[in-house]
Enzyme design. Structure first.
Site, PDB file in Angstrom:
ATOM      1  N   GLY A 122       1.462   2.301  -7.160  1.00  0.00           N
ATOM      2  CA  GLY A 122       0.116   1.771  -7.128  1.00  0.00           C
ATOM      3  C   GLY A 122      -0.174   1.076  -5.822  1.00  0.00           C
ATOM      4  O   GLY A 122       0.524   0.147  -5.435  1.00  0.00           O
ATOM      5  N   THR A 123      -1.183   1.551  -5.148  1.00  0.00           N
ATOM      6  CA  THR A 123      -1.557   0.917  -3.894  1.00  0.00           C
ATOM      7  C   THR A 123      -2.866   1.513  -3.423  1.00  0.00           C
ATOM      8  O   THR A 123      -3.319   2.523  -3.959  1.00  0.00           O
ATOM      9  CB  THR A 123      -0.461   1.136  -2.833  1.00  0.00           C
ATOM     10  OG1 THR A 123      -0.759   0.347  -1.705  1.00  0.00           O
ATOM     11  CG2 THR A 123      -0.425   2.580  -2.411  1.00  0.00           C
ATOM     12  N   THR A 124      -3.458   0.848  -2.426  1.00  0.00           N
ATOM     13  CA  THR A 124      -4.577   1.464  -1.709  1.00  0.00           C
ATOM     14  C   THR A 124      -4.308   1.255  -0.230  1.00  0.00           C
ATOM     15  O   THR A 124      -4.219   0.120   0.232  1.00  0.00           O
ATOM     16  CB  THR A 124      -5.909   0.780  -2.053  1.00  0.00           C
ATOM     17  OG1 THR A 124      -6.067   0.761  -3.447  1.00  0.00           O
ATOM     18  CG2 THR A 124      -7.058   1.497  -1.404  1.00  0.00           C
TER      19      THR A 124
END
Lengths: 352, 191
Positions: A122-124
């Site tokens: 999970g990341t942006t």
């Protein structure tokens, strides 16, 4: 080449110890105590298992080491036999000057052995180029099976003065491979007296990750860099017209551990990337100013953290120009959230 | 979702590939070139699993160029196709098989134009026309119906425009005795 002169190793194939059995391992880095201009049989460093007789110009892949030295051995089956097999193969061809990738791990991590915790990606992260250079931005939340493991992890890591890499995937893998890439680029710079281009760095990373294809390793990095010499920065300061990145030295390349390598002008990676893409696609254009670009990048990460559960906390922003990268201070998006709530509340009050 | 097509004419081969590089639901690039130039008159078109395509195609490309450096002359398209197939077959039953589907198109001085179809199980077939991808289901039947061995280049390009699905744009190249020519990129609009 600098290293070879220092080490006094001009003709590796003639060096008798390269074909010696495993017990007389040689550490290239420790060879400064060898007197220059000649090959000597003495003055070896102490034996170091697991290193093998690699010539100093071979890229060293730490596969065997980190798998056996890791304190948590999960998912690995009978690695000792694999280790000796790997090193034997190295010794058969010690004099190859080319990059020798060790064969794929003979015992791949079997899927039936459970990992101690679920890996999540999970990341942006995002990176785009415009007339003023390259912007790389990312959130700072590291999540681990549903809880926030670290709210302040750096996901944009500088690799050298003119190259930053955004990382997505497994945090540990990304940190490790970013360090390996930094080391290899520095070695290249020392040997060839010039910096490797971003495309070259991306290709190098992609080829280093290729033996791990099919394993649990997950690295999805966007390398954002400025190629070329610093003296050419006046070219960049001339006003660029709408869609003319022709003499721009920026490069943004997406590298993934499954082997994908794409060069482009705008990339976003991670679970929050669709949200970021929609902001970026509508707002990014070549002629934007630095303030605009920074604002758009910040907004894109903020919107992604708003919607995506696995992105959040702060936003890191790096700006790469001909003079190198500059880091903007980490900003807590909680403030932005409350500011927006306040604006929304005021707007609603005025409306009624 | 990726698409390749090749059509052999009397003295040329026409090939086209879509331009999308996708990662799950996101289109990461819309101008991605899937053709690899093996030599002056040979093109390799490659689709399949994400990293395998570039890795395998570049490996073949560099080896063909190495052959030319070592021996002074280039591999013929037939030889290059068989070399590619041999490599695919060797890796098929290894721990790292390459999941790629290929079209190799080339022009040989002696044999004329040739189009070779290869798939990930290392099958090789020389064919007058071939296609890969979901679009192949639609286009192969049209080609079966309308293909004539003596077709000229123009009619074939028109045929090309008619049946391509809603992929945004395509790179089209033509190989004849003078080498590889870039044709206009085909953006698909309502026809």
């Amino acid at each position: 080449m600098a290293l070879q002169d220092v080490c006094g190793l001009h003709n590796p194939p003639l060096f008798p110890q390269w074909t010696a059995p495993l017990s007389r391992s040689f550490m290239p880095e420790d060879s400064t105590h060898l007197s220059g201009g000649g090959i000597h049989g003495e003055a070896f460093s102490t034996r170091l298992p697991g290193r093998g007789g690699l010539s100093p110009l071979e890229f060293y892949m730490p596969i065997a080491e980190y798998l056996t030295e890791s304190p948590i051995n999960f998912g690995q089956t009978s690695l000792s036999s694999a280790l000796t097999k790997l090193l034997e193969i190295d010794h058969l061809y010690p004099s190859l000057p080319s990059i020798s990738l060790p064969p794929p791990t003979p015992c791949p991590i079997s899927p039936s052995v459970p990992l101690p915790f679920t890996l999540s990606h999970g990341t942006t992260t995002l990176g785009f180029a415009f007339q003023g250079g390259v912007i790389a931005a990312a959130d700072t939340r590291s999540s681990c099976s549903g809880l926030v493991a670290c709210p302040a992890s750096p996901k944009v890591l500088p690799i050298h003065s003119h190259l930053v890499g955004t990382t997505s995937g497994t945090s540990a893998d990304c940190a490790l491979w970013k360090r390996i890439l930094s080391r290899e680029l520095r070695l290249y710079q020392l040997r060839h007296r010039r910096r490797l281009s971003t495309g070259g760095a991306a290709k190098l990373l992609s080829h280093m990750l290729h033996p791990f294809k099919g394993t649990e390793l997950c690295v999805a990095a966007t390398l954002c860099g400025w190629d070329g010499d610093e003296e050419k920065h006046d070219v960049a300061s001339t006003p660029q017209h709408a869609n003319a990145p022709t003499n721009q030295m920026t490069a943004i390349i997406y590298v993934c551990s499954d082997g994908l390598r794409l060069q482009g002008e705008l990339f976003s990676v991670g679970s929050g990337s669709p949200y970021a893409y929609s902001i970026l696609d509508s707002s990014v254009y070549w002629g934007m100013s630095v303030q605009e670009a920074t604002a758009v990048a910040r907004e894109a990460v903020y919107r992604a953290t708003y919607r995506d559960a696995y992105s959040g906390n702060n936003v890191d922003l790096y700006h790469v120009t001909a003079k190198g990268w500059r880091r903007r201070e980490r900003e807590n998006l909680k403030e932005e959230y409350y500011r927006e709530k306040e604006r929304e509340r005021k707007r609603r009050v005025i409306a009624y | 979702m990726e698409y390749l097509i090749g059509i052999q004419g009397p003295d040329f081969v026409l090939v086209a590939a879509d331009n999308v590089a996708a990662s799950s639901i996101i289109q990461m690039k819309h101008d991605y070139d899937k053709m690899f130039k093996l030599s002056e008159k040979i093109l390799l078109l490659c689709v399949g699993e994400a990293g395998d395509t570039v890795q395998f195609a570049e490996y073949i490309q560099k080896n063909v160029q190495l052959y030319k450096m070592r021996n002074g002359y280039e591999l013929s398209p037939a030889a290059a196709a068989n070399f590619t197939r041999k490599n695919l077959a060797d890796y098929l039953r290894s721990r790292t098989p390459y999941h790629v589907n290929l079209l190799l198109a080339g022009y040989d001085e002696a044999d004329g134009p040739g189009l070779y179809y290869m798939d990930y199980l290392s099958a090789l077939a020389k064919a007058p026309f071939a296609a890969h991808g979901y679009g192949a289901f639609l286009t192969l039947s049209i080609l079966d119906r309308y293909y004539r061995p003596g077709d000229s280049a123009i009619s074939i390009t028109r045929l090309n425009k008619r049946f391509i699905l809603n992929l945004p744009s395509f790179t089209v190249r033509l190989i004849d005795k003078d080498g590889i020519h870039d044709m206009e990129k085909l953006p698909i609009g309502p026809k």
